[in-house]
Enzyme design. Structure first.
Site, PDB file in Angstrom:
ATOM      1  N   HIS A  38      41.480  49.299  41.417  1.00 49.76           N
ATOM      2  CA  HIS A  38      42.241  48.991  42.781  1.00 49.76           C
ATOM      3  C   HIS A  38      43.655  49.422  42.705  1.00 49.76           C
ATOM      4  O   HIS A  38      44.217  49.747  41.892  1.00 49.76           O
ATOM      5  CB  HIS A  38      42.158  47.699  42.972  1.00 49.76           C
ATOM      6  CG  HIS A  38      40.471  47.188  43.096  1.00 49.76           C
ATOM      7  ND1 HIS A  38      39.908  47.333  44.266  1.00 49.76           N
ATOM      8  CD2 HIS A  38      39.600  46.413  42.201  1.00 49.76           C
ATOM      9  CE1 HIS A  38      38.660  46.355  44.219  1.00 49.76           C
ATOM     10  NE2 HIS A  38      38.659  45.882  42.790  1.00 49.76           N
ATOM     11  N   CYS A  45      35.278  49.448  41.743  1.00 48.57           N
ATOM     12  CA  CYS A  45      34.925  48.138  41.328  1.00 48.57           C
ATOM     13  C   CYS A  45      33.699  47.662  41.898  1.00 48.57           C
ATOM     14  O   CYS A  45      32.519  48.113  41.532  1.00 48.57           O
ATOM     15  CB  CYS A  45      35.858  47.156  41.658  1.00 48.57           C
ATOM     16  SG  CYS A  45      35.887  45.897  40.781  1.00 48.57           S
ATOM     17  N   ARG A  73      37.199  36.615  33.740  1.00 47.22           N
ATOM     18  CA  ARG A  73      37.601  37.848  34.664  1.00 47.22           C
ATOM     19  C   ARG A  73      38.520  38.688  33.840  1.00 47.22           C
ATOM     20  O   ARG A  73      39.379  38.136  33.078  1.00 47.22           O
ATOM     21  CB  ARG A  73      38.224  37.410  35.817  1.00 47.22           C
ATOM     22  CG  ARG A  73      37.253  36.403  36.855  1.00 47.22           C
ATOM     23  CD  ARG A  73      37.752  36.338  38.076  1.00 47.22           C
ATOM     24  NE  ARG A  73      37.497  37.516  38.643  1.00 47.22           N
ATOM     25  CZ  ARG A  73      36.300  38.184  39.633  1.00 47.22           C
ATOM     26  NH1 ARG A  73      35.383  37.309  39.478  1.00 47.22           N
ATOM     27  NH2 ARG A  73      36.351  39.057  40.027  1.00 47.22           N
TER      28      ARG A  73
HETATM   29  N1  GLN Z   1      32.422  41.025  42.395  1.00 44.44           N
HETATM   30  C1  GLN Z   1      32.671  42.029  41.148  1.00 44.44           C
HETATM   31  C2  GLN Z   1      33.006  41.443  40.118  1.00 44.44           C
HETATM   32  O1  GLN Z   1      33.671  40.286  39.934  1.00 44.44           O
HETATM   33  C3  GLN Z   1      33.586  43.150  41.823  1.00 44.44           C
HETATM   34  C4  GLN Z   1      34.857  42.661  41.970  1.00 44.44           C
HETATM   35  C5  GLN Z   1      35.838  43.764  42.711  1.00 44.44           C
HETATM   36  O2  GLN Z   1      35.182  44.599  43.533  1.00 44.44           O
HETATM   37  N2  GLN Z   1      37.189  43.559  42.292  1.00 44.44           N
HETATM   38  O3  GLN Z   1      32.701  41.932  38.880  1.00 44.44           O
END
Ligand code: GLN
Length: 253
Positions: free
Chosen positions: A195, A94, A128
């Site tokens: 993840h 990520c 998101r």
């Molecule tokens: N900050 C990054 C995003 O929101 C990665 C987040 C993460 O590693 N889960 O895209």
């Protein structure tokens, strides 16, 4: 046999138990009599990766990404690029994956420059991408081709011709929610949005990374099989549950 792993920024980049990836690599090595030693590298540490076989960089929030992004560029980029070109086996999750591309645009603030191992750019997204994700990869045996994970990211990643995707999205969002691609691969370097942590849920992928690392150092290697009965059954149930939640969502929607 011995392997060495470089673990980058463990205190800042460890979202959703990403550290579990290191634990599973360590255990699956130990169960086969392979000694895996782990060295942690933080901000400011200089690196020399000539003796290393594996590297790991986890996910992080935008604040942590901007802190480590500067350090990656300043003190680690050149060595990492040359080690990856030499076949170092690396996994980045990520926020870590985003910083191995050309750039990452956070929701707020300045674009972060990446270290360009992947021919990839991560644009600012609206909303998101959150939820369970199933990805199909082409290089693992049988049922283990389906990688199970959890994603939560704002960035939308687009790959160029200089790297391959890690897999195709079966359920979930993936790199950008448009092209159904997930993650990236360049040589033995893998980036992914999964993840969960990734490797405990996908032990065949952990073994694949271990085998690549052993073959780079010791030549052709067969890994001794492990008793994965519990892992296999857990995976079967998880895949079923995630597919079912997709069907329900479709019906409701
Ligand atoms: N900050 C990054 C995003 O929101 C990665 C987040 C993460 O590693 N889960 O895209």
């Amino acid at each position: 046999m011995r392997l060495k792993l470089a673990y980058f920024y463990p205190t800042r980049m460890n979202l959703y138990g990403d550290q579990g990836n290191i634990q599973i690599l360590f255990l699956r090595c130990r169960w086969r009599g392979i000694d895996l030693s782990v060295t942690e590298f933080e901000i400011g540490d200089q690196i020399n990766l000539t003796e290393y076989d594996l590297a790991f960089l986890g996910g992080g929030q935008d604040r942590e990404q901007s802190q480590i992004g500067r350090d990656l560029l300043r003190t680690k980029a050149a060595e990492l690029r040359s080690a990856v070109n030499d076949g170092l086996v690396m996994l980045a999750v990520c926020g870590g994956f985003q910083l191995l591309g050309e750039y990452y645009q956070p929701v707020e603030g300045q674009t972060l420059e990446g270290i360009s191992i992947f021919d990839a750019r991560t644009e600012r997204g609206v909303g998101r991408a959150i939820g369970n994700i199933l990805t199909h990869v082409g290089f693992l045996p049988g049922e283990s081709q389906v990688l199970i994970g959890f994603e939560n990211h704002s960035g939308r990643t687009y790959l160029g011709p200089g790297c391959r995707p890690l897999g195709k999205v079966l359920k979930g969002f993936g790199n950008n929610g448009e092209d159904r691609l997930e993650g990236a691969r360049y040589r033995n370097c893998f980036g992914t949005y999964l993840h969960g942590p990734l490797l405990p849920k996908n032990p065949a992928f952990a073994d694949y990374l271990i085998r690549l690392a052993l073959e780079r150092r010791y030549g052709k290697t067969e890994l001794a099989p492990l008793d994965d009965l519990i892992e296999t059954e857990t995976r079967r149930r998880l895949i079923k549950r995630i597919k079912k939640s997709l069907l329900l969502k479709r019906r409701v929607g």
